[in-house]
Design a protein around this motif. Structure first.
Motif, mmCIF file in Angstrom:
data_model
loop_
_atom_site.group_PDB
_atom_site.id
_atom_site.type_symbol
_atom_site.label_atom_id
_atom_site.label_comp_id
_atom_site.label_asym_id
_atom_site.label_seq_id
_atom_site.Cartn_x
_atom_site.Cartn_y
_atom_site.Cartn_z
ATOM 1 N N ASP A 14 19.743 -9.446 62.622
ATOM 2 C CA ASP A 14 20.501 -8.296 62.124
ATOM 3 C C ASP A 14 20.102 -7.076 62.933
ATOM 4 O OD1 ASP A 14 18.120 -7.131 60.998
ATOM 5 O OD2 ASP A 14 18.426 -8.283 59.167
ATOM 6 N N ALA A 15 20.876 -5.991 62.778
ATOM 7 C CA ALA A 15 20.682 -4.810 63.613
ATOM 8 C C ALA A 15 19.306 -4.190 63.408
ATOM 9 C CB ALA A 15 21.774 -3.774 63.312
ATOM 10 N N ALA A 16 18.847 -4.120 62.168
ATOM 11 C CA ALA A 16 17.561 -3.483 61.911
ATOM 12 C C ALA A 16 16.430 -4.225 62.602
ATOM 13 C CB ALA A 16 17.309 -3.412 60.408
ATOM 14 N N GLY A 17 16.422 -5.554 62.483
ATOM 15 C CA GLY A 17 15.379 -6.337 63.120
ATOM 16 C C GLY A 17 15.457 -6.293 64.635
ATOM 17 N N LEU A 18 16.661 -6.344 65.173
ATOM 18 C CA LEU A 18 16.829 -6.297 66.621
ATOM 19 C C LEU A 18 16.378 -4.951 67.186
ATOM 20 C CD1 LEU A 18 20.239 -8.161 66.888
ATOM 21 C CD2 LEU A 18 18.022 -8.986 67.728
ATOM 22 N N GLN A 19 16.619 -3.863 66.437
ATOM 23 C CA GLN A 19 16.162 -2.559 66.918
ATOM 24 C C GLN A 19 14.639 -2.486 66.912
ATOM 25 O OE1 GLN A 19 18.297 0.052 68.151
ATOM 26 N NE2 GLN A 19 16.239 0.429 68.976
ATOM 27 N N ILE A 20 14.006 -3.078 65.908
ATOM 28 C CA ILE A 20 12.542 -3.158 65.901
ATOM 29 C C ILE A 20 12.055 -3.925 67.124
ATOM 30 C CG2 ILE A 20 10.561 -4.156 64.692
ATOM 31 C CD1 ILE A 20 12.053 -3.584 62.063
ATOM 32 N N ALA A 21 12.739 -5.023 67.455
ATOM 33 C CA ALA A 21 12.358 -5.825 68.615
ATOM 34 C C ALA A 21 12.508 -5.026 69.902
ATOM 35 C CB ALA A 21 13.208 -7.092 68.677
ATOM 36 N N VAL A 22 13.626 -4.330 70.061
ATOM 37 C CA VAL A 22 13.858 -3.536 71.270
ATOM 38 C C VAL A 22 12.777 -2.460 71.417
ATOM 39 C CG1 VAL A 22 15.404 -1.847 72.336
ATOM 40 C CG2 VAL A 22 16.329 -3.980 71.407
ATOM 41 N N ASP A 23 12.446 -1.791 70.342
ATOM 42 C CA ASP A 23 11.437 -0.732 70.412
ATOM 43 C C ASP A 23 10.077 -1.295 70.799
ATOM 44 O OD1 ASP A 23 13.393 1.038 69.647
ATOM 45 O OD2 ASP A 23 12.772 1.122 67.543
ATOM 46 N N GLY A 24 9.674 -2.382 70.156
ATOM 47 C CA GLY A 24 8.373 -2.967 70.453
ATOM 48 C C GLY A 24 8.290 -3.559 71.841
ATOM 49 N N LEU A 25 9.324 -4.244 72.258
ATOM 50 C CA LEU A 25 9.329 -4.865 73.584
ATOM 51 C C LEU A 25 9.420 -3.823 74.689
ATOM 52 C CD1 LEU A 25 11.652 -7.862 72.703
ATOM 53 C CD2 LEU A 25 9.210 -8.006 73.256
ATOM 54 N N SER A 26 10.097 -2.709 74.429
ATOM 55 C CA SER A 26 10.156 -1.637 75.420
ATOM 56 C C SER A 26 8.759 -1.132 75.752
ATOM 57 C CB SER A 26 11.025 -0.479 74.904
ATOM 58 O OG SER A 26 12.373 -0.857 74.795
ATOM 59 N N ARG A 27 7.945 -0.956 74.718
ATOM 60 C CA ARG A 27 6.577 -0.484 74.959
ATOM 61 C C ARG A 27 5.780 -1.502 75.765
ATOM 62 N NH1 ARG A 27 7.488 1.399 69.647
ATOM 63 N NH2 ARG A 27 6.550 -0.474 68.750
ATOM 64 N N LEU A 28 5.939 -2.782 75.441
ATOM 65 C CA LEU A 28 5.198 -3.817 76.166
ATOM 66 C C LEU A 28 5.690 -3.958 77.600
ATOM 67 C CD1 LEU A 28 5.043 -6.524 73.353
ATOM 68 C CD2 LEU A 28 3.145 -5.141 74.204
ATOM 69 N N ALA A 29 6.977 -3.699 77.817
ATOM 70 C CA ALA A 29 7.548 -3.853 79.159
ATOM 71 C C ALA A 29 7.206 -2.708 80.094
ATOM 72 C CB ALA A 29 9.070 -4.005 79.056
ATOM 73 N N GLU A 30 6.712 -1.604 79.555
ATOM 74 C CA GLU A 30 6.409 -0.447 80.398
ATOM 75 C C GLU A 30 5.345 -0.750 81.451
ATOM 76 O OE1 GLU A 30 5.361 2.747 77.846
ATOM 77 O OE2 GLU A 30 7.420 3.119 77.163
ATOM 78 N N THR A 31 4.503 -1.735 81.201
ATOM 79 C CA THR A 31 3.449 -2.088 82.155
ATOM 80 C C THR A 31 3.978 -2.899 83.330
ATOM 81 O OG1 THR A 31 2.929 -4.130 80.975
ATOM 82 C CG2 THR A 31 1.749 -2.135 80.297
ATOM 83 N N GLY A 32 5.250 -3.314 83.273
ATOM 84 C CA GLY A 32 5.802 -4.162 84.324
ATOM 85 C C GLY A 32 5.691 -5.634 84.010
ATOM 86 N N CYS A 33 5.404 -5.971 82.751
ATOM 87 C CA CYS A 33 5.227 -7.360 82.335
ATOM 88 C C CYS A 33 6.561 -8.113 82.380
ATOM 89 C CB CYS A 33 4.658 -7.382 80.914
ATOM 90 S SG CYS A 33 4.778 -8.959 80.095
ATOM 91 N N ASP A 34 6.596 -9.209 83.143
ATOM 92 C CA ASP A 34 7.833 -9.977 83.280
ATOM 93 C C ASP A 34 8.291 -10.580 81.956
ATOM 94 O OD1 ASP A 34 8.240 -9.476 85.937
ATOM 95 O OD2 ASP A 34 7.409 -11.360 86.663
ATOM 96 N N ALA A 35 7.367 -11.147 81.183
ATOM 97 C CA ALA A 35 7.752 -11.774 79.919
ATOM 98 C C ALA A 35 8.341 -10.746 78.962
ATOM 99 C CB ALA A 35 6.547 -12.465 79.289
ATOM 100 N N ALA A 36 7.737 -9.568 78.894
ATOM 101 C CA ALA A 36 8.257 -8.520 78.009
ATOM 102 C C ALA A 36 9.620 -8.031 78.483
ATOM 103 C CB ALA A 36 7.269 -7.357 77.940
ATOM 104 N N LEU A 37 9.802 -7.928 79.796
ATOM 105 C CA LEU A 37 11.093 -7.505 80.329
ATOM 106 C C LEU A 37 12.185 -8.497 79.959
ATOM 107 C CD1 LEU A 37 12.932 -5.729 82.053
ATOM 108 C CD2 LEU A 37 12.150 -7.021 84.060
ATOM 109 N N THR A 38 11.917 -9.795 80.131
ATOM 110 C CA THR A 38 12.907 -10.814 79.790
ATOM 111 C C THR A 38 13.234 -10.770 78.301
ATOM 112 O OG1 THR A 38 12.135 -12.266 81.566
ATOM 113 C CG2 THR A 38 13.388 -13.284 79.793
ATOM 114 N N ALA A 39 12.210 -10.691 77.458
ATOM 115 C CA ALA A 39 12.437 -10.624 76.021
ATOM 116 C C ALA A 39 13.227 -9.374 75.644
ATOM 117 C CB ALA A 39 11.095 -10.645 75.289
ATOM 118 N N LEU A 40 12.926 -8.252 76.286
ATOM 119 C CA LEU A 40 13.657 -7.005 76.010
ATOM 120 C C LEU A 40 15.131 -7.149 76.363
ATOM 121 C CD1 LEU A 40 13.879 -3.985 75.340
ATOM 122 C CD2 LEU A 40 13.076 -3.493 77.661
ATOM 123 N N MET A 41 15.417 -7.734 77.512
ATOM 124 C CA MET A 41 16.813 -7.922 77.897
ATOM 125 C C MET A 41 17.553 -8.788 76.882
ATOM 126 S SD MET A 41 16.821 -8.258 82.071
ATOM 127 C CE MET A 41 15.779 -9.716 82.154
#
Length: 464
Positions: free
Chosen positions: A385-412
């Protein structure tokens, strides 16, 4: 990749009552409106020839009493057309056959190493890879690069995939500027064996094709009243089990009796997995639950598996060829990889030599994989649902800031799921339970040439 773990088989229209057109029609029906009909027919037409080719290489396919290839039935197939080897060991047996053929071919040099980056020339075309082996970095120059890196299942806490299946190929292509397509579509296998293992052992769908049934702890049929029943498409069965679990039920795959007794010879892989877990499938039902299994989305490619980046190709689970649409038809994955391998090879003749190479770019930071897996499992799973997906996007964005490939893929993937406000195939939104007009989701990173350490690329997420 999960090739060696594939239990089901290879779908091929070789039966007397079958035809590629029927196989293609089943593929389209499972794909929930996003399968390309021309691709489905083209790949299905390759099936009989590819089986003959594998036989010529020595692939030990199962045969019936008359010596003909034995054909199994799986969910959403209208005919028996699943060619198997070793019962439920097809992927491993086929992979062994191909590896032997590779080592017997003098023109192929095998290098075992980790790929850290793609090389690109001054025009952005793929020109090789940056590898690491035993702590040493080196380049392999090439006039073309083919990514065959498998899927994303290990981004989830519950998965049937190898632990290395974290979408590295998707991240490599995205950072090079490639167009991604339909990343939100994840197939959750309905019958992962729920015994606490990671990855989860798999009870092949072929068991249901041979009579196994899904029941709860009371013996009631889990799929009662649902079109297709136990042999409905995988997304339907996965949701049926998920909903039963959400109601507090326990779900089992019931193979008790003759089927369970025959499993050591007919399905030795599953029998061995059950034995390891202390389950006798002839006397005990097998506890199951859905788990991330296959990624229908991937790098957008054309009929030769060429991506939007010149010289960069993708094949198999990392690619979006147009075959699987929103929900892969069982046992089409090995067929797809085999068919498109030939299409790629035919296209290589026109490739120019690699041009000037840049310096090696900065390595990606290591991932916080447990945190990523927890986010994906909770918010980008079977029901979204939208609420859960937005939580995922926010959390994964922070993890992807380091350049982590796994976090980038999950964020996309999470961003694509948030943007698709409908339910279709492997993507089910509880807040949007109905289908909208069929469309593909396509995206690229905003700044493909930027250094991985620049967080703006992931903060701004995707350009559509």
């Amino acid at each position: 990749t999960a090739t060696g773990w594939a239990q089901g088989g290879i779908a091929a229209a070789i039966g007397a009552d079958d035809a590629p057109s029927l196989h293609a029609a089943d593929t389209e029906a499972a794909g929930a409106g996003l399968t390309d009909p021309a691709v489905a027919l083209r790949v299905a037409a390759e099936g009989p020839r590819l089986i003959d080719w594998l036989v010529s290489l020595g692939a030990p396919f199962d045969r019936d009493a008359d010596g003909a290839l034995a054909l199994g039935l799986e969910a959403a197939h209208g005919r028996r057309r699943i060619v198997r080897a070793g019962g439920d060991s097809t992927g491993g047996r086929v992979l062994e056959t191909l590896v032997r053929a590779v080592f017997a071919t003098p023109s192929i040099e095998v290098v075992t190493a980790s790929v850290h980056d793609l090389l690109q020339d001054e025009n952005g075309a793929a020109a090789g890879v940056v590898c690491e082996r035993d702590g040493a970095r080196f380049r392999i120059r090439a006039r073309a690069v083919v990514l065959a890196t498998g899927g994303v299942g290990a981004l989830y806490a519950s998965t049937t995939n190898p632990r290395g299946a974290t979408g590295r190929g998707l991240a490599l292509a995205a950072r090079a500027g490639a167009v991604m397509r339909d990343l939100e579509f994840v197939q959750f296998h309905p019958t992962a064996i729920a015994v606490g293992a990671d990855p989860m052992p798999l009870a092949t769908e072929a068991l249901r094709g041979e009579g196994a049934r899904l029941v709860d702890e009371t013996g009631a049929a889990v799929m009662a009243g649902i079109a297709g029943g136990d042999l409905a498409p995988r997304d339907v069965v996965a949701r049926g089990i998920f909903q039963a679990l959400a109601r507090g039920r326990t779900v089992y795959l019931d193979t008790r009796g003759a089927l369970g007794a025959s499993m050591p010879t007919r399905f030795p892989t599953v029998a061995g997995l059950c034995a390891t877990a202390g389950i006798d499938p002839a006397r005990q039902a097998i506890p199951v639950r859905p788990a991330a299994h296959y990624h229908m989305g991937g790098i957008r490619v054309d009929g030769t598996c060429a991506s939007s980046v010149p010289g960069l190709y993708a094949n198999g689970e990392v690619a979006s060829t147009g075959l699987h649409g929103a929900n892969r038809l069982a046992s089409n994955s090995l067929l797809e990889a085999l068919a498109f391998s030939g299409f790629i090879a035919d296209a290589f003749d026109a490739m120019p030599p690699a041009a000037v190479l840049p310096e090696i770019r900065t390595a990606r930071a290591s991932s916080d994989l447990p945190a990523i897996r927890a986010i994906m499992e909770r918010h980008v799973g079977v029901v979204r649902d939208a609420a859960g997906l937005q939580i995922a996007v926010d959390g994964l964005s922070r993890l992807a800031e380091t350049g982590c490939d796994a976090a980038l893929t999950a964020l996309m993937m999470a961003q694509a799921a948030l943007g698709r406000c409908e339910s279709r195939g492997g993507h089910w939104r509880s807040d949007h339970p109905h289908a909208a007009p069929a469309r593909h989701t396509e995206a690229t990173l905003r700044s493909p040439g930027a250094a991985p350490s620049e967080p703006a690329r992931t903060d701004e997420a995707l350009a559509r």
